[in-house]
Scaffold this active site. Structure first.
Site: not given
Ligand SMILES: *Cc1c(COP(=O)(O)O)cnc(C)c1O
Length: 398
Positions: A91, A113, A380
């Site tokens: 993010k 948000e 992610s």
């Molecule tokens: C917020 C988040 C997501 C989901 O958000 P996307 O916009 O779909 O990437 C996925 N993995 C992590 C670690 C997150 O913090």
């Protein structure tokens, strides 16, 4: 080598657009014009990449998952380590980029948000760095569930506004942030946290996250001498998936797989998988697949992972689904917990529960792969933030 969408009105095929009140039109047009100019500006680009290198810690490694590879015994598994970024997830790539847009536009007040609080933390982090006034909207249910992230945002100097309307979760926080923006449009920049919302946001958030996919092109070449056969990423709003998919869209031999949250099971209706069990509609300013009933009312969502608990999804994913360029699957909470433990034990990596969705799909995917093939999982984020939830879910006595 990549698609040139969205079109000038912000559409990916029939999805996307700007379904917003007139007052927001002006702000969205201003943002689009500024971004279009800055995208070609050398100073802007070198500042963005300097911040990614020195503040975020990029490039994130492409790491060979030796024990997972041996376990499945049918193809090499590689991990793109977004969990190693500052603040623990992908993010920050987007917030580092958007705060620069705010700076170049002379906006002094930042709003965002947040659901689980991860986007709120990533926003408060970059706002602190530039000394900007920061306001985060968060559903009161989420404030309760994610108290540590709330404290973290406060430490970073942000003001956290609790939202009590609706189900008091992410979609309600998003409504409230949009309302704030309409009221304070002159001096306020709204940092949206995924590839969702009205044009130009899905494009901007994708472009800032695409650094992940571009790095992967180089790293794949270096690590195994060609492009991956499959790329797997979890999908909430879809920003980590879109970031890693985007540079590969025109490479038709690279399979793109998005994994949604099946929650208690798609057939139970208690899930957060609009691409697997939803239909096109308009939510938060854009047309996309979403979870809705026959009357167009947004349905409730359920997922073990707060970051995937959203009834909509980015418009570009809806388009990729319809043209069959990407495949969207879903895994249940139980499958996710199993994968979560497996990655901890076998790789020494604590994945976020969102990320564990991508890992969980390996059980289905790997039996179809061959030994000389290469699979990349987009890791992610890291799971430190989820430990309280896991302890509660598994009823562990500490
Ligand atoms: C917020 C988040 C997501 C989901 O958000 P996307 O916009 O779909 O990437 C996925 N993995 C992590 C670690 C997150 O913090």
């Amino acid at each position: 080598m990549k698609n040139n969408l969205p079109d000038k009105d912000g559409f990916f095929g029939e999805y996307g657009g700007k379904f917003v009140p007139e007052t927001l039109m002006f702000a969205l047009n201003e943002l689009e014009q500024t971004y279009t100019k800055l995208k070609e500006n050398n100073d802007f680009n070198s500042e963005f990449h300097k911040d990614l290198t020195e503040f975020v810690g990029r490039p994130s490694p492409l790491y060979f998952a030796k024990r997972l590879t041996e376990f499945y015994n049918s193809g090499s598994i590689w991990l793109k380590r977004e969990d190693l970024n500052h603040t623990g997830a992908h993010k920050i790539n987007n917030t580092v980029g958007q705060i620069l847009l705010a700076k170049y536009m002379g906006k002094k007040r930042i709003i965002a948000e947040t659901g689980a609080g991860q986007h709120g933390v990533a926003t408060a982090t970059v706002a602190a760095r530039l000394g900007l006034d920061c306001h985060i909207y968060m559903g009161s249910e989420d404030v309760k569930r994610q108290s540590l992230n709330v404290y973290r945002m406060k430490l970073l100097g942000a003001e956290v506004h609790e939202v009590n309307s609706g189900s008091a979760t992410l979609k309600d926080a998003l409504n409230e942030a949009l309302r704030d923006w309409v009221t304070n449009i002159e001096d306020t920049y709204y940092i949206i946290g995924s590839v969702t919302g009205p044009h130009p946001y899905p494009m901007i958030v994708r472009d800032f996250n695409a650094v992940v996919g571009y790095e992967l092109i180089e790293q794949s070449q270096k690590s195994f001498g060609r492009m991956p056969d499959s790329i797997v990423a979890c999908v909430g709003g879809g920003s980590n998936a879109m970031g890693i998919f985007y540079p590969f869209i025109d490479m038709k031999d690279v399979e793109l797989i998005g994994v949604e949250a099946a929650g208690k099971g798609i057939e139970t209706g208690e899930h957060a998988a609009p691409l697997n069990d939803g239909s096109p509609g308009v939510l938060h300013g854009a047309k996309s697949y979403l979870m809705q009933d026959e009357n167009g009312q947004v349905r409730g969502t359920a997922s073990i992972s707060a970051g995937l608990d959203y009834p909509g999804v980015g418009p570009e994913h809806s388009w990729l689904k319809d043209i069959k360029r990407a495949k969207y699957v879903a895994v249940s909470d139980d499958q996710v917990m199993k994968a979560f433990h497996m990655v901890n034990k076998m790789e020494g990596i604590l994945p976020a529960l969102e990320t564990a969705h991508a890992f969980a799909y390996l059980d289905d995917l790997m039996p179809t792969m061959k030994k000389d093939q290469h699979i990349v999982i987009n890791v992610s984020g890291r799971g430190d933030k989820d430990l309280n939830s896991v302890v509660e879910i598994e009823d562990i006595q500490l």
